[in-house]
Design an enzyme around this catalytic site. Structure first.
Site, PDB file in Angstrom:
ATOM      1  N   LYS A 173       0.812  -0.997   0.188  1.00 24.23           N
ATOM      2  CA  LYS A 173      -0.080  -0.205   0.018  1.00 24.23           C
ATOM      3  C   LYS A 173       0.787   1.197  -0.130  1.00 24.23           C
ATOM      4  O   LYS A 173       1.432   1.466   1.048  1.00 24.23           O
ATOM      5  CB  LYS A 173      -0.880   0.129   1.345  1.00 24.23           C
ATOM      6  CG  LYS A 173      -1.501   1.105   1.239  1.00 24.23           C
ATOM      7  CD  LYS A 173      -2.186   1.603   2.795  1.00 24.23           C
ATOM      8  CE  LYS A 173      -2.635   2.870   3.107  1.00 24.23           C
ATOM      9  NZ  LYS A 173      -2.273   3.917   2.244  1.00 24.23           N
ATOM     10  N   GLU A 248       9.725   2.417  10.789  1.00 23.73           N
ATOM     11  CA  GLU A 248      10.736   3.248  10.721  1.00 23.73           C
ATOM     12  C   GLU A 248       9.708   4.538  10.716  1.00 23.73           C
ATOM     13  O   GLU A 248       9.074   4.942   9.990  1.00 23.73           O
ATOM     14  CB  GLU A 248      11.209   3.050   9.395  1.00 23.73           C
ATOM     15  CG  GLU A 248      12.618   4.002   9.353  1.00 23.73           C
ATOM     16  CD  GLU A 248      12.652   5.485   9.142  1.00 23.73           C
ATOM     17  OE1 GLU A 248      12.741   6.303  10.189  1.00 23.73           O
ATOM     18  OE2 GLU A 248      12.440   5.708   7.901  1.00 23.73           O
ATOM     19  N   CYS A 282      12.017  12.034   7.311  1.00 24.58           N
ATOM     20  CA  CYS A 282      12.263  11.747   8.849  1.00 24.58           C
ATOM     21  C   CYS A 282      13.673  11.903   9.296  1.00 24.58           C
ATOM     22  O   CYS A 282      13.873  12.123  10.472  1.00 24.58           O
ATOM     23  CB  CYS A 282      12.113  10.254   8.827  1.00 24.58           C
ATOM     24  SG  CYS A 282      11.057   9.386   7.846  1.00 24.58           S
ATOM     25  N   GLU A 380       7.859  16.423  16.249  1.00 24.16           N
ATOM     26  CA  GLU A 380       8.272  16.440  14.797  1.00 24.16           C
ATOM     27  C   GLU A 380       7.486  17.487  13.829  1.00 24.16           C
ATOM     28  O   GLU A 380       6.185  17.160  14.012  1.00 24.16           O
ATOM     29  CB  GLU A 380       8.388  15.142  14.071  1.00 24.16           C
ATOM     30  CG  GLU A 380       8.775  14.980  12.735  1.00 24.16           C
ATOM     31  CD  GLU A 380       8.745  13.482  12.200  1.00 24.16           C
ATOM     32  OE1 GLU A 380       7.746  12.791  12.174  1.00 24.16           O
ATOM     33  OE2 GLU A 380       9.750  13.087  11.628  1.00 24.16           O
TER      34      GLU A 380
HETATM   35  C1  UN1 Z   1      13.179   9.307   5.084  1.00 20.12           C
HETATM   36  O1  UN1 Z   1      13.097  10.516   5.462  1.00 20.12           O
HETATM   37  O2  UN1 Z   1      12.241   8.461   5.436  1.00 20.12           O
HETATM   38  O3  UN1 Z   1      18.986   9.829   4.533  1.00 20.12           O
HETATM   39  C2  UN1 Z   1      14.104   8.610   4.308  1.00 20.12           C
HETATM   40  C3  UN1 Z   1      18.139  10.357   3.821  1.00 20.12           C
HETATM   41  C4  UN1 Z   1      17.604   9.610   2.529  1.00 20.12           C
HETATM   42  C5  UN1 Z   1      16.543   8.830   3.212  1.00 20.12           C
HETATM   43  C6  UN1 Z   1      15.467   9.179   3.790  1.00 20.12           C
HETATM   44  N1  UN1 Z   1      18.543   8.941   1.955  1.00 20.12           N
HETATM   45  O4  UN1 Z   1      17.890  11.444   4.062  1.00 20.12           O
END
Ligand code: UN1
Length: 490
Positions: A173, A248, A282, A380
């Site tokens: 999904k 994650e 993230c 966040e």
């Molecule tokens: C994410 O933000 O979930 O290191 C992944 C990084 C990218 C991956 C981010 N290569 O910012």
């Protein structure tokens, strides 16, 4: 207007209900596609087809599974520019970053394909004679993959490719804000020769599609990237069926800038870490913890440089920063700016939507005089908002860095090797960068975080295979007699 369907058992099919949703370009607010919305029943069909396909796919030697992935990687490479442009239109990130996202998917696909000739286990001596000990990897079964909108191709590839090479079949999904790249990925894998039923795509709402994936008893593992709130819910629900869960989740990633840092380098890094992908990673740097001795100079330079960032449609190669993904994200960012002001932080730059641009644009925003207990320094935001926090020492900076619930990425700028090693040892995060910002993970290294960022699993690298395999330990006794471990051995 192009209309897209669900992909179940090797066919593009209408959803049970025929309900549709729209895909909107966040830079122009134009609708770019209509998509079928799956129901719980559609998810069940996808699960049935994944179950049906499992025996044959898991029984295919991994090096042969790999051939399909190698072909898919080459096709992704050939179509890199076209896919990148599509991503910029769908997600808003600037073209240069979209190309990086597609490249990350290409890298992951080649890497996983290479694992087809490894999928390593262990061999080790037995404590008994004429007995051989080893481990082998087996696929888990049908796995459910739920991906976010911020990396529309890279994150699906992080999950799909290792799951496939390990012999699992998939119910996938993608995020409803960015389904088009997932659709293209499914098409590419199918054209590359993936048998029907191995990968099924169901688009739609978390509350129906996501929930059915999480609760469906035939799905044996879930891999999810997204919010802490949803991740906790998934862990609780999927845990009831003893499913394997890999999470994650969020981050509140700090960059520490010491008084001995190379200031220009640190400013380059903070700009890229905080405002790259409009802060919607993230791994984005949303806190910069600066030594008080260099704070005034650092702040001035950073603000001057940030003012020069050019907002606009990411298809224009001169744009530095695109829009946020949708209106609710724009509202969330605006709300946090209000919270920051109420908390007494000083709004030094930005702080409002960038009118009169038509899309969901928000000005790059910097708060100074932020204290580590403020909500803007702890929660966040997932947007272009940076908090600057002052510190008197490295120990204090590390305490501030570690004081939040998250622990994904962290960074320190210093020319002092002792400071660097202390940061590596003490920062509570899954990833630490020295003299580089908090973003920029490479696919052949483990990716993931501690504390509320996850549940201890890691994606990418060799850990991506751990995520999608069960380990079987094998004891092969060729002595021809009963040998008793621990007992025959004095
Ligand atoms: C994410 O933000 O979930 O290191 C992944 C990084 C990218 C991956 C981010 N290569 O910012």
């Amino acid at each position: 207007m192009q209309e897209y369907k669900l992909f179940i058992n090797g066919e593009w099919v209408d959803s049970e209900t025929g309900e549709m949703f729209q895909d909107v370009n966040p830079a122009t607010l134009e609708t770019i596609a209509h998509l079928q919305k799956a129901s719980a029943g559609d998810v069940q069909s996808a699960v049935d087809s994944a179950e049906e396909a499992f025996d044959s796919w898991s029984g295919t030697p991994a090096p042969l599974r790999a051939k399909i992935l190698f072909r898919a990687a080459r096709m992704l490479e050939e179509r890199k520019e076209e896919l990148s442009r599509l991503m910029t239109q769908e997600m808003g990130k600037i073209l240069k970053e979209a190309r990086g996202d597609v490249q990350e998917a290409i890298d992951m696909t080649y890497y996983a394909a290479g694992e087809g000739r490894r999928l390593l286990g262990e061999t080790t001596p037995s404590e008994l004679p004429n007995k051989f000990c080893l481990t082998v990897r087996r696929p888990i079964g049908v796995v459910g993959l739920i991906t976010p909108w911020n990396f529309p191709l890279a994150i699906p590839a992080w999950k799909i490719m290792p799951a496939l090479i390990s012999g699992n079949t998939i119910v996938f999904k993608p995020a409803s804000d960015t389904p088009l790249l997932s659709i293209e990925l499914v098409k590419i894998l199918t054209e590359a020769g993936l048998p029907k039923g191995v990968l099924n795509l169901v688009m739609g709402e978390g509350s129906t599609v996501g929930s059915e994936i999480v609760h469906n008893k035939s799905i044996r593992a879930i891999s999810f990237t997204g919010s802490v709130e949803t991740g906790k819910w998934i862990l609780g629900e999927a845990g009831k069926d003893m499913k394997r869960v890999s999470l994650e989740l969020g981050g509140k990633n700090p960059i520490i800038v010491m008084d001995d840092a190379d200031m220009e380098l640190a400013i380059d890094g903070v700009l890229w870490g905080a405002f790259g992908t409009t802060g919607q990673r993230c791994t984005a740097a949303s806190r910069v913890i600066v030594h008080e001795k260099i704070l005034p100079a650092f702040q001035k330079k950073l603000i001057d440089r940030t003012k020069k960032l050019k907002l606009g449609n990411g298809l224009d190669e001169n744009t530095d920063m695109g829009p946020v993904i949708n209106n609710s994200q724009l509202q969330k960012v605006s709300k946090y700016v209000e919270i920051g002001k109420e908390e007494g932080a000083k709004l030094a730059l930005g702080g409002k939507p960038a009118q009169p641009l038509p899309g969901y644009f928000f000005l790059p925003t910097i708060f100074t005089d932020v204290s580590s207990d403020m909500r803007i320094a702890r929660e966040e935001i997932f947007g272009p908002v940076l908090s600057i926090i002052s510190t008197g020492s490295l120990d204090e900076a590390i305490d501030i860095a570690n004081s939040v619930v998250y622990g994904l990425s962290s960074s320190i700028y210093t020319e002092n090797i002792k400071n660097a090693f202390k940061a590596i040892e003490k920062l509570d995060s899954g990833i630490t960068y020295i003299n580089a910002p908090t973003i920029g993970a490479e696919i052949h290294l483990p990716f993931g975080g501690v504390k509320a960022t996850g549940n201890g699993t890691r994606e990418a690298g060799t850990t991506s295979i751990d995520e999608f395999t069960e380990i079987k330990t094998v004891y092969f006794d060729y002595s021809g007699r009963l040998q008793k471990a621990q007992i025959d051995v004095e």
